[in-house]
Scaffold this active site. Structure first.
Site, PDB file in Angstrom:
ATOM      1  N   SER A 227      71.047  28.455  70.572  1.00  0.00           N
ATOM      2  CA  SER A 227      71.778  27.792  69.483  1.00  0.00           C
ATOM      3  C   SER A 227      72.252  26.435  69.965  1.00  0.00           C
ATOM      4  CB  SER A 227      73.005  28.596  69.090  1.00  0.00           C
ATOM      5  OG  SER A 227      72.641  29.865  68.654  1.00  0.00           O
TER       6      SER A 227
ATOM      7  N   ARG B  77      82.680  31.390  72.395  1.00  0.00           N
ATOM      8  CA  ARG B  77      81.976  30.496  73.328  1.00  0.00           C
ATOM      9  C   ARG B  77      82.935  29.613  74.131  1.00  0.00           C
ATOM     10  NH1 ARG B  77      78.709  33.387  71.233  1.00  0.00           N
ATOM     11  NH2 ARG B  77      76.592  32.826  70.614  1.00  0.00           N
TER      12      ARG B  77
ATOM     13  N   GLU C 115      76.996  23.240  70.677  1.00  0.00           N
ATOM     14  CA  GLU C 115      77.387  24.312  71.593  1.00  0.00           C
ATOM     15  C   GLU C 115      76.854  23.975  72.978  1.00  0.00           C
ATOM     16  OE1 GLU C 115      75.834  28.373  72.969  1.00  0.00           O
ATOM     17  OE2 GLU C 115      76.065  28.542  70.806  1.00  0.00           O
TER      18      GLU C 115
HETATM   19  N1  EPU Z   1      70.572  31.499  58.716  1.00  0.00           N
HETATM   20  C1  EPU Z   1      69.841  30.776  57.796  1.00  0.00           C
HETATM   21  N2  EPU Z   1      68.903  29.902  58.247  1.00  0.00           N
HETATM   22  C2  EPU Z   1      68.652  29.730  59.561  1.00  0.00           C
HETATM   23  C3  EPU Z   1      69.413  30.459  60.507  1.00  0.00           C
HETATM   24  C4  EPU Z   1      70.362  31.341  60.042  1.00  0.00           C
HETATM   25  O1  EPU Z   1      70.023  30.916  56.584  1.00  0.00           O
HETATM   26  O2  EPU Z   1      67.776  28.930  59.883  1.00  0.00           O
HETATM   27  C5  EPU Z   1      71.540  32.498  58.227  1.00  0.00           C
HETATM   28  C6  EPU Z   1      71.003  33.906  58.449  1.00  0.00           C
HETATM   29  O3  EPU Z   1      70.221  34.337  57.359  1.00  0.00           O
HETATM   30  C7  EPU Z   1      72.267  34.717  58.565  1.00  0.00           C
HETATM   31  C8  EPU Z   1      73.222  33.759  59.228  1.00  0.00           C
HETATM   32  O4  EPU Z   1      72.716  32.450  59.034  1.00  0.00           O
HETATM   33  O5  EPU Z   1      72.784  35.032  57.283  1.00  0.00           O
HETATM   34  C9  EPU Z   1      73.441  34.048  60.694  1.00  0.00           C
HETATM   35  O6  EPU Z   1      72.209  33.938  61.398  1.00  0.00           O
HETATM   36  P1  EPU Z   1      71.946  34.705  62.771  1.00  0.00           P
HETATM   37  O7  EPU Z   1      72.287  36.140  62.637  1.00  0.00           O
HETATM   38  O8  EPU Z   1      70.582  34.351  63.226  1.00  0.00           O
HETATM   39  O9  EPU Z   1      73.050  34.147  63.733  1.00  0.00           O
HETATM   40  P2  EPU Z   1      73.595  32.689  64.042  1.00  0.00           P
HETATM   41  O10 EPU Z   1      74.996  32.627  63.534  1.00  0.00           O
HETATM   42  O11 EPU Z   1      72.641  31.670  63.552  1.00  0.00           O
HETATM   43  C10 EPU Z   1      74.648  33.423  66.319  1.00  0.00           C
HETATM   44  C11 EPU Z   1      74.690  32.937  67.732  1.00  0.00           C
HETATM   45  C12 EPU Z   1      73.400  33.280  68.456  1.00  0.00           C
HETATM   46  C13 EPU Z   1      73.204  34.783  68.409  1.00  0.00           C
HETATM   47  C14 EPU Z   1      73.170  35.225  66.942  1.00  0.00           C
HETATM   48  C15 EPU Z   1      73.091  36.714  66.795  1.00  0.00           C
HETATM   49  C16 EPU Z   1      76.095  30.954  67.699  1.00  0.00           C
HETATM   50  C17 EPU Z   1      76.166  29.473  67.781  1.00  0.00           C
HETATM   51  N3  EPU Z   1      74.885  31.496  67.745  1.00  0.00           N
HETATM   52  O12 EPU Z   1      73.623  32.691  65.641  1.00  0.00           O
HETATM   53  O13 EPU Z   1      73.548  32.892  69.812  1.00  0.00           O
HETATM   54  O14 EPU Z   1      71.999  35.171  69.058  1.00  0.00           O
HETATM   55  O15 EPU Z   1      74.407  34.810  66.303  1.00  0.00           O
HETATM   56  O16 EPU Z   1      74.301  37.300  67.122  1.00  0.00           O
HETATM   57  O17 EPU Z   1      77.131  31.603  67.583  1.00  0.00           O
HETATM   58  C18 EPU Z   1      73.163  31.181  71.393  1.00  0.00           C
HETATM   59  O18 EPU Z   1      74.391  31.090  71.482  1.00  0.00           O
HETATM   60  O19 EPU Z   1      72.387  30.452  72.074  1.00  0.00           O
HETATM   61  C19 EPU Z   1      72.612  32.134  70.464  1.00  0.00           C
HETATM   62  C20 EPU Z   1      71.289  32.243  70.241  1.00  0.00           C
END
Ligand code: EPU
Length: 344
Positions: free
Chosen positions: A241, A163, A340
């Site tokens: 996010s 990012r 972010e």
């Molecule tokens: N998780 C939880 N609780 C929650 C959310 C997530 O336990 O409420 C756990 C999930 O179970 C999983 C892990 O956290 O084990 C990762 O969750 P997820 O795959 O949803 O991805 P994220 O790391 O929360 C990032 C990006 C998103 C992108 C997703 C999918 C960032 C800040 N965010 O989210 O990007 O869509 O991966 O690749 O890196 C954005 O930047 O606006 C955005 C939505």
């Protein structure tokens, strides 16, 4: 054409739906109109926005907001394995993803449905489901507002990180006008992140080398996953996010593991010697998932997303919730979350 507006209502230009105004709002739909602007004359501060999907306006904007409406998608060249396509900065990023999938080209499908526009995608290095936009960017074309000339940056010049990019640290000097993407003709799905295989009805260890997926099928699966987890753009105000996923030393990760019940698995990814822990997980552990604070809230299916729960949230309500979450995560885990979303 250069559209100039005064005291512009920005509520439709930021996906959080904050009811704020900008003193001046200029929108151009051609390079010539952008080059015509006299940057020395603009009332500052000057901020260029894209789809407004990663911004939190903390009040009325006192200066000038610029927005690109340069919208074209043009195939530049095609070889046996690759297609180079030039896309205007004002194109909705997902429209480009849809276009690529409809042509059977690989590379953009995992980035489907990310809100925002092409210009901002190259500044923010947007990413999702194991792909970052830098993976498909070849060249970024910009207008240099200081030297008053067009400049081109090869992807290796852009200092892309999670990012982050060179452009984010240039204080608005460079305005992205168009981006050249390299898309692949050869079968190259990226299915290893999270539950993409499951969403495609594939077994976790299925041999996808020989499967016959199309970019459109992968795009449809990504869209299904996103719709399940994230608020529907246009219905519930959010900026995706809200926080970055923190990257911590291994010792800190081990502390986190030791602080939760033995049967709780701490999700994490190795980043060199460091460990990235999903902020959404940390926030959920602190009990915030689905919680409301006035008109602001934490999305009930993904705790990383703060929402304008009633559509009436004031900027300060979002900021108050943000600060409460930062304090909770700090107190509980000793980890400092950073947003972010850009605060203006
Ligand atoms: N998780 C939880 N609780 C929650 C959310 C997530 O336990 O409420 C756990 C999930 O179970 C999983 C892990 O956290 O084990 C990762 O969750 P997820 O795959 O949803 O991805 P994220 O790391 O929360 C990032 C990006 C998103 C992108 C997703 C999918 C960032 C800040 N965010 O989210 O990007 O869509 O991966 O690749 O890196 C954005 O930047 O606006 C955005 C939505």
């Amino acid at each position: 054409m250069l559209k100039k507006e005064y005291s512009k209502d920005l509520s439709k230009l930021n996906t959080f739906g904050m009811k704020v105004t900008a003193r001046y709002f200029y929108e151009y739909d051609s390079l010539a109109d952008l080059l015509d602007l006299d940057f020395e004359e603009l009332v500052g501060p000057v901020k260029h926005i894209g789809g407004g999907s990663n911004l939190l306006f903390t009040g009325d904007f006192k200066g000038t907001i610029l927005h690109s409406a340069i919208r074209f998608t043009e195939v530049l060249s095609e070889s046996s394995d690759e297609v180079l396509v030039s896309v205007g900065s004002g194109v909705v990023f997902d429209d480009f993803c849809a276009w690529a999938a409809s042509k059977g080209l690989w590379g953009a499908e995992n980035l489907s449905l990310i809100p925002g526009e092409v210009g901002a995608s190259a500044v923010q290095n947007i990413g999702a489901y194991g792909v970052e936009v830098k993976d498909i960017i070849r060249t970024v074309f910009c207008y240099d507002t200081q030297e008053e000339e067009m400049v081109r940056f090869e992807v290796s010049d852009c200092a892309y990180e999670y990012r982050d990019s060179f452009f984010k640290h240039a204080d608005g000097r460079y305005i992205v006008t168009h981006v050249v993407f390299a898309l692949q003709k050869g079968y190259s799905p990226k299915l290893d992140y999270g539950n993409i295989r499951a969403a495609l009805g594939l077994a976790p260890d299925s041999d996808t080398d020989r499967a016959s997926l199309t970019p459109q099928q992968v795009r449809d699966a990504i869209i299904r996953i996103r719709r399940e987890k994230l608020p529907e753009p246009g219905k519930v105000g959010s900026a995706g996010s809200f926080f970055k996923n923190p990257v911590v030393p291994r010792s800190k990760y081990e502390e986190v593991c030791a602080s939760v019940p033995a049967d709780t698995k701490v999700p994490h990814y190795e980043v060199g010697d460091m460990i990235k822990i999903p902020a959404g997980w940390l926030i959920e552990q602190c009990g915030w998932k689905g919680k409301r604070s006035g008109n602001a809230g934490v999305w009930d299916k993904q705790a990383l997303v703060l929402v304008n729960a009633t559509g009436q949230a004031l900027p300060e309500e979002i900021v108050r919730l943000e600060n409460k979450i930062i304090v909770s995560v700090r107190d509980r885990f000793g980890i400092e979350l950073s947003p972010e979303v850009e605060h203006l």
